[in-house]
Scaffold this active site. Sequence first.
Site, PDB file in Angstrom:
ATOM      1  N   GLU A  78       1.561  -0.286  -4.890  1.00  0.00           N
ATOM      2  CA  GLU A  78       0.580   0.720  -5.289  1.00  0.00           C
ATOM      3  C   GLU A  78       1.243   2.083  -5.417  1.00  0.00           C
ATOM      4  O   GLU A  78       1.726   2.638  -4.437  1.00  0.00           O
ATOM      5  CB  GLU A  78      -0.547   0.794  -4.241  1.00  0.00           C
ATOM      6  N   ASP A 132       0.807  -1.209   0.000  1.00  0.00           N
ATOM      7  CA  ASP A 132       0.000   0.000   0.000  1.00  0.00           C
ATOM      8  C   ASP A 132       0.849   1.272   0.000  1.00  0.00           C
ATOM      9  O   ASP A 132       1.860   1.358   0.700  1.00  0.00           O
ATOM     10  CB  ASP A 132      -0.848  -0.015   1.293  1.00  0.00           C
TER      11      ASP A 132
HETATM   12  C1  NOJ Z   1      -4.419   3.121  -0.514  1.00  0.00           C
HETATM   13  C2  NOJ Z   1      -5.583   2.242  -0.224  1.00  0.00           C
HETATM   14  O1  NOJ Z   1      -5.979   1.597  -1.406  1.00  0.00           O
HETATM   15  C3  NOJ Z   1      -6.661   3.110   0.353  1.00  0.00           C
HETATM   16  O2  NOJ Z   1      -7.885   2.445   0.464  1.00  0.00           O
HETATM   17  C4  NOJ Z   1      -6.187   3.632   1.683  1.00  0.00           C
HETATM   18  O3  NOJ Z   1      -7.124   4.545   2.181  1.00  0.00           O
HETATM   19  C5  NOJ Z   1      -4.840   4.332   1.559  1.00  0.00           C
HETATM   20  N1  NOJ Z   1      -3.919   3.635   0.734  1.00  0.00           N
HETATM   21  C6  NOJ Z   1      -4.201   4.515   2.907  1.00  0.00           C
HETATM   22  O4  NOJ Z   1      -3.736   3.295   3.398  1.00  0.00           O
END
Ligand code: NOJ
Length: 591
Positions: free
Chosen positions: A300, A231
């Site tokens: 991500e 993430d």
């Molecule tokens: C990306 C995640 O996909 C999202 O849902 C989240 O709110 C943020 N990162 C923070 O962790």
Amino acid sequence: MAVSLYTVYSTVGVQRFLYGSRALAKIKWWEGTIVYQIYPRSFQDSDGDGVGDIAGITSRLDYIKELGVEAVWLSPIYESPMVDFGYDVADFTEIDTLFGTMDDFNELIEQAHKRDMKVLMDFIPNHTSDKHVWFELSRKAKRGANNPYKDYYIWHDGRKAKDGTLLPPNNWVGVFGGSMWTYDETRKQFYLHQFTKEQPDLNFRNPEVRREIEEVIAFWLKKGVDGFRVDAVRHIFETKELHRFEKPSGDKQFTPDQYEFYSHTLTRNLPEVHELISTWRDILNAYEYKMDKDLFMVVEVFEEEGTDEQMKYYASGAHMPFNFQLQKMNTTCDGSCVARLVYHWLNKMPEDSVANWVLGSHDVPRIADKMGVNMVNTMNMLLLLLPGVPFTYYGEEIGMQGVKVAFEDTQDPFGINMGQDRYEQFSRDPCRSPMQWSYAANAGFSNAPKTWLPVHSNYKENNVEVQQRDPQSHLNFYRRLAKLRRDIAFIRGDLDYAIVNHEVFSFIRFENGNIAYLIAANVGETEVVENFRKYEGKFPPGRGFVPQKGFVVMDTHAGNGSYVIENDFIQLSKVKLIPGQGLVLRFWPTF
Ligand code: NOJ
Ligand code: MG
């Protein structure tokens, strides 16, 4: 106006995508799989509390397997106060009781592996919950005291305004809006958080933090997980110079309390992150060796700094960064626009790396809402037949639509933070509604009186059960696509663009000397007739060409206004496509 392929490419040249030397190597499981993203809260509730759980997921593994999917990615199931629904982790090595127990998790892994399926964990290194014991200890750390947790997070005294009021150290604004800094009354300092104030950012300049996180990775690998979706990696490092101010981005549609109002050169994609990721890859490599299996890491990274920034993550050790190009599609994106999105990624990708495609997730509107239900099959066709790993968000295989949630019932902190007037533009609740399994109460998701988010009111017309019975359903179309993509032409074949114009985006997948597939989509608003024999093939070896006839393998609009018949031959010189329609045609290239 019809633009020929060669006009479109005149500036960039005709682009081809080759897997090169990797074609000779053994294909790893993650190169051939589809990854199915499960949002555990919304997939299947097994204990009747209105929230999905691990046992629920396990009970649905056969359904996922029958889709033709071999890997699932679970959005977070760790212990969490659920401010950001699990992306605020209070303990990285415990399962939240809402989702079940560690035994439930072990059972999930066992059942998945029994079915030859893989499990990927969401891994959230950037921040913890403010209820994490590390933060509790860090905020209690006295100035000057030798507290080992003192620098686990990013703390600062702040600055004094002229009138003496205490202000945050700088003007940084967080992803969900508002200052990136919150004053902590216990420690009497500000702490940094790129997301909500309940998600303090860890300090990765502290070697102890790095060690802790490494141990978390090892913990889950030992438990048998097959990899991670990591993430928010671009947010991991901030400049050390905390007095520096971020410059406005110049984008006038945003207000100063919004993230996009600023450029984020001091807080995003700092070069240090690549070295950090490479050390995580080393851990994966060590466990690959120890456990004699292949592991997978996808990171991500959103794209604001440009694709070149994203591409660096391939080099730093991730198997891939997410490719969100197809998420940019909307109803005004014509054939050339789709082609640009596709080749934008494929052309920039480092040689010998693997692409991937994402249509939906728990963060963006559902594809059926964005593109229209008419386009669901065609979008899944692109997702599954372009080269690389497709990521399918639960429910996209049946064309689920987002649910409407009133402001009073809004759960997502992003929606709540933006206030009643703007929440609908930002809330991620709509795409997180419960999976629609059947005609039963709550769509078969739960037998609770109330589910955590409402079930979409269309669940009686749109659910897995009804689609299972209908051979022309999105679900059955998806399954057939998943089966088709096991053909060598898709798993490791080349790609060449065919006709690309105002209405049409089409491409050919082929593996040296084998059967070829032509995938043609009408993403425009008018019916077209295209002559694919005009395509001057670049099939190796030598120059092949498209024969007179092609076999219709799949038709997104079968029985729905289409002019062709599946499992029949059509003239490739006259292919009629109605708006929204996609075809998969098979032929032997003539050399
Ligand atoms: C990306 C995640 O996909 C999202 O849902 C989240 O709110 C943020 N990162 C923070 O962790
Ligand atoms: Mg439950």
